[in-house]
Motif scaffolding. Structure first.
Motif, PDB file in Angstrom:
ATOM      1  N   PRO A 186       0.807  -1.225   0.000  1.00 47.22           N
ATOM      2  CA  PRO A 186       0.000   0.000   0.000  1.00 47.22           C
ATOM      3  C   PRO A 186       0.844   1.281   0.000  1.00 47.22           C
ATOM      4  CG  PRO A 186       0.030  -0.937   2.190  1.00 47.22           C
ATOM      5  CD  PRO A 186       0.793  -1.892   1.296  1.00 47.22           C
ATOM      6  N   VAL A 187       2.015   1.241  -0.605  1.00 45.03           N
ATOM      7  CA  VAL A 187       2.885   2.419  -0.665  1.00 45.03           C
ATOM      8  C   VAL A 187       2.486   3.257  -1.871  1.00 45.03           C
ATOM      9  CG1 VAL A 187       5.259   3.205  -0.928  1.00 45.03           C
ATOM     10  CG2 VAL A 187       4.768   1.178   0.448  1.00 45.03           C
ATOM     11  N   GLY A 188       2.154   4.485  -1.652  1.00 50.79           N
ATOM     12  CA  GLY A 188       1.725   5.375  -2.727  1.00 50.79           C
ATOM     13  C   GLY A 188       0.224   5.280  -2.940  1.00 50.79           C
ATOM     14  N   ILE A 189      -0.356   6.368  -3.415  1.00 56.86           N
ATOM     15  CA  ILE A 189      -1.810   6.429  -3.572  1.00 56.86           C
ATOM     16  C   ILE A 189      -2.332   5.425  -4.596  1.00 56.86           C
ATOM     17  CG2 ILE A 189      -1.780   8.308  -5.258  1.00 56.86           C
ATOM     18  CD1 ILE A 189      -4.352   7.951  -2.472  1.00 56.86           C
ATOM     19  N   PHE A 190      -1.613   5.248  -5.712  1.00 60.95           N
ATOM     20  CA  PHE A 190      -2.072   4.302  -6.731  1.00 60.95           C
ATOM     21  C   PHE A 190      -2.084   2.883  -6.175  1.00 60.95           C
ATOM     22  CE2 PHE A 190      -1.276   1.253 -10.128  1.00 60.95           C
ATOM     23  CZ  PHE A 190      -2.379   1.496 -10.936  1.00 60.95           C
ATOM     24  N   ASN A 191      -1.007   2.470  -5.539  1.00 58.76           N
ATOM     25  CA  ASN A 191      -0.945   1.112  -4.975  1.00 58.76           C
ATOM     26  C   ASN A 191      -1.981   0.927  -3.882  1.00 58.76           C
ATOM     27  OD1 ASN A 191       1.102   0.472  -6.689  1.00 58.76           O
ATOM     28  ND2 ASN A 191       2.672   0.265  -5.122  1.00 58.76           N
ATOM     29  N   TRP A 192      -2.154   1.935  -3.043  1.00 55.80           N
ATOM     30  CA  TRP A 192      -3.134   1.850  -1.959  1.00 55.80           C
ATOM     31  C   TRP A 192      -4.537   1.674  -2.530  1.00 55.80           C
ATOM     32  CZ3 TRP A 192      -7.326   4.906  -0.609  1.00 55.80           C
ATOM     33  CH2 TRP A 192      -7.906   4.621   0.622  1.00 55.80           C
ATOM     34  N   LEU A 193      -4.877   2.501  -3.519  1.00 52.16           N
ATOM     35  CA  LEU A 193      -6.197   2.429  -4.124  1.00 52.16           C
ATOM     36  C   LEU A 193      -6.408   1.097  -4.846  1.00 52.16           C
ATOM     37  CD1 LEU A 193      -8.812   3.971  -4.667  1.00 52.16           C
ATOM     38  CD2 LEU A 193      -7.742   4.901  -6.721  1.00 52.16           C
ATOM     39  N   ASN A 194      -5.400   0.662  -5.582  1.00 51.31           N
ATOM     40  CA  ASN A 194      -5.455  -0.622  -6.282  1.00 51.31           C
ATOM     41  C   ASN A 194      -5.676  -1.764  -5.293  1.00 51.31           C
ATOM     42  OD1 ASN A 194      -5.211  -2.363  -8.556  1.00 51.31           O
ATOM     43  ND2 ASN A 194      -3.097  -2.769  -7.967  1.00 51.31           N
ATOM     44  N   ALA A 195      -4.926  -1.767  -4.208  1.00 47.68           N
ATOM     45  CA  ALA A 195      -5.049  -2.828  -3.204  1.00 47.68           C
ATOM     46  C   ALA A 195      -6.430  -2.806  -2.550  1.00 47.68           C
ATOM     47  CB  ALA A 195      -3.959  -2.684  -2.145  1.00 47.68           C
ATOM     48  N   ARG A 196      -6.927  -1.615  -2.241  1.00 50.66           N
ATOM     49  CA  ARG A 196      -8.236  -1.504  -1.592  1.00 50.66           C
ATOM     50  C   ARG A 196      -9.378  -1.951  -2.511  1.00 50.66           C
ATOM     51  NH1 ARG A 196      -9.021  -0.980   3.550  1.00 50.66           N
ATOM     52  NH2 ARG A 196     -10.766   0.390   3.215  1.00 50.66           N
ATOM     53  N   LEU A 197      -9.320  -1.520  -3.753  1.00 47.75           N
ATOM     54  CA  LEU A 197     -10.411  -1.842  -4.680  1.00 47.75           C
ATOM     55  C   LEU A 197     -10.401  -3.298  -5.113  1.00 47.75           C
ATOM     56  CD1 LEU A 197     -10.489   1.224  -7.086  1.00 47.75           C
ATOM     57  CD2 LEU A 197     -12.235   0.556  -5.436  1.00 47.75           C
ATOM     58  N   PHE A 198      -9.283  -3.731  -5.651  1.00 52.06           N
ATOM     59  CA  PHE A 198      -9.252  -5.014  -6.343  1.00 52.06           C
ATOM     60  C   PHE A 198      -8.869  -6.195  -5.463  1.00 52.06           C
ATOM     61  CE2 PHE A 198      -8.549  -1.777  -9.692  1.00 52.06           C
ATOM     62  CZ  PHE A 198      -9.790  -1.922 -10.298  1.00 52.06           C
ATOM     63  N   SER A 199      -8.701  -5.963  -4.161  1.00 53.15           N
ATOM     64  CA  SER A 199      -8.506  -7.112  -3.272  1.00 53.15           C
ATOM     65  C   SER A 199      -9.834  -7.848  -3.075  1.00 53.15           C
ATOM     66  CB  SER A 199      -7.904  -6.681  -1.941  1.00 53.15           C
ATOM     67  OG  SER A 199      -8.768  -5.788  -1.278  1.00 53.15           O
ATOM     68  N   SER A 200     -10.905  -7.233  -3.519  1.00 53.93           N
ATOM     69  CA  SER A 200     -12.220  -7.872  -3.503  1.00 53.93           C
ATOM     70  C   SER A 200     -12.426  -8.597  -4.834  1.00 53.93           C
ATOM     71  CB  SER A 200     -13.317  -6.819  -3.328  1.00 53.93           C
ATOM     72  OG  SER A 200     -14.568  -7.332  -3.738  1.00 53.93           O
ATOM     73  N   PRO A 201     -12.670  -9.910  -4.812  1.00 46.79           N
ATOM     74  CA  PRO A 201     -12.912 -10.636  -6.064  1.00 46.79           C
ATOM     75  C   PRO A 201     -14.113 -10.080  -6.829  1.00 46.79           C
ATOM     76  CG  PRO A 201     -12.597 -12.188  -4.263  1.00 46.79           C
ATOM     77  CD  PRO A 201     -12.671 -10.816  -3.660  1.00 46.79           C
ATOM     78  N   ARG A 202     -15.117  -9.637  -6.111  1.00 44.59           N
ATOM     79  CA  ARG A 202     -16.321  -9.107  -6.768  1.00 44.59           C
ATOM     80  C   ARG A 202     -16.018  -7.812  -7.520  1.00 44.59           C
ATOM     81  NH1 ARG A 202     -21.581  -6.358  -4.684  1.00 44.59           N
ATOM     82  NH2 ARG A 202     -22.979  -6.940  -6.378  1.00 44.59           N
ATOM     83  N   ILE A 203     -15.300  -6.908  -6.886  1.00 43.76           N
ATOM     84  CA  ILE A 203     -14.959  -5.651  -7.542  1.00 43.76           C
ATOM     85  C   ILE A 203     -14.001  -5.909  -8.705  1.00 43.76           C
ATOM     86  CG2 ILE A 203     -13.811  -3.419  -7.242  1.00 43.76           C
ATOM     87  CD1 ILE A 203     -15.065  -3.294  -4.471  1.00 43.76           C
ATOM     88  N   SER A 204     -13.106  -6.867  -8.557  1.00 43.81           N
ATOM     89  CA  SER A 204     -12.211  -7.224  -9.660  1.00 43.81           C
ATOM     90  C   SER A 204     -13.010  -7.722 -10.852  1.00 43.81           C
ATOM     91  CB  SER A 204     -11.224  -8.315  -9.226  1.00 43.81           C
ATOM     92  OG  SER A 204     -10.350  -7.827  -8.249  1.00 43.81           O
ATOM     93  N   ARG A 205     -14.004  -8.563 -10.589  1.00 42.45           N
ATOM     94  CA  ARG A 205     -14.856  -9.101 -11.658  1.00 42.45           C
ATOM     95  C   ARG A 205     -15.641  -7.989 -12.362  1.00 42.45           C
ATOM     96  NH1 ARG A 205     -15.884 -13.174  -8.580  1.00 42.45           N
ATOM     97  NH2 ARG A 205     -17.748 -12.309  -7.667  1.00 42.45           N
ATOM     98  N   LEU A 206     -16.130  -7.028 -11.589  1.00 39.17           N
ATOM     99  CA  LEU A 206     -16.918  -5.937 -12.154  1.00 39.17           C
ATOM    100  C   LEU A 206     -16.042  -4.883 -12.842  1.00 39.17           C
ATOM    101  CD1 LEU A 206     -19.456  -5.399  -9.228  1.00 39.17           C
ATOM    102  CD2 LEU A 206     -19.915  -6.464 -11.445  1.00 39.17           C
ATOM    103  N   GLY A 207     -14.876  -4.607 -12.266  1.00 41.35           N
ATOM    104  CA  GLY A 207     -14.021  -3.546 -12.779  1.00 41.35           C
ATOM    105  C   GLY A 207     -13.133  -3.949 -13.932  1.00 41.35           C
TER     106      GLY A 207
END
Length: 92
Positions: free
Chosen positions: A37-58
């Motif tokens: 979670p270092v940096g805003i992009f990595n933090w946001l990526n980790a928060r959003l796509f660590s969910s399988p459902r959001i990964s499937r939708l996004g």
């Protein structure tokens, strides 16, 4: 290895990790689990796509954006042969 597994690189991103291939939304999800979670992009990526459902939708949205960007830039799909590899090297 990727095509031998029946996966098409132009239809989705692929991650080879711990001897396993992950394709499309599964790849996005695994990358999110592996990121720091270092940096805003990595933090946001980790928060959003660590969910399988959001990964499937996004993932389809991200793939559409990639395909649109490639079209705008006039890039051809990856062919996987030696001539394409030479062309990509020249383009850099």
């Amino acid at each position: 290895m990727v095509r031998a597994a029946g996966l098409e690189i132009n239809q989705g991103m692929v991650l080879h990790f711990d001897g396993q291939l992950y394709h499309g939304d599964e790849c996005l999800h695994r990358l999110a689990l592996l990121t720091t979670p270092v940096g805003i992009f990595n933090w946001l990526n980790a928060r959003l796509f660590s969910s399988p459902r959001i990964s499937r939708l996004g993932y389809p949205i991200l793939r559409t954006g990639r395909n649109l960007a490639l079209r705008i830039l006039g890039r051809e799909p990856i062919r996987g042969d030696a001539s394409n590899a030479r062309q990509r090297t020249r383009d850099r």
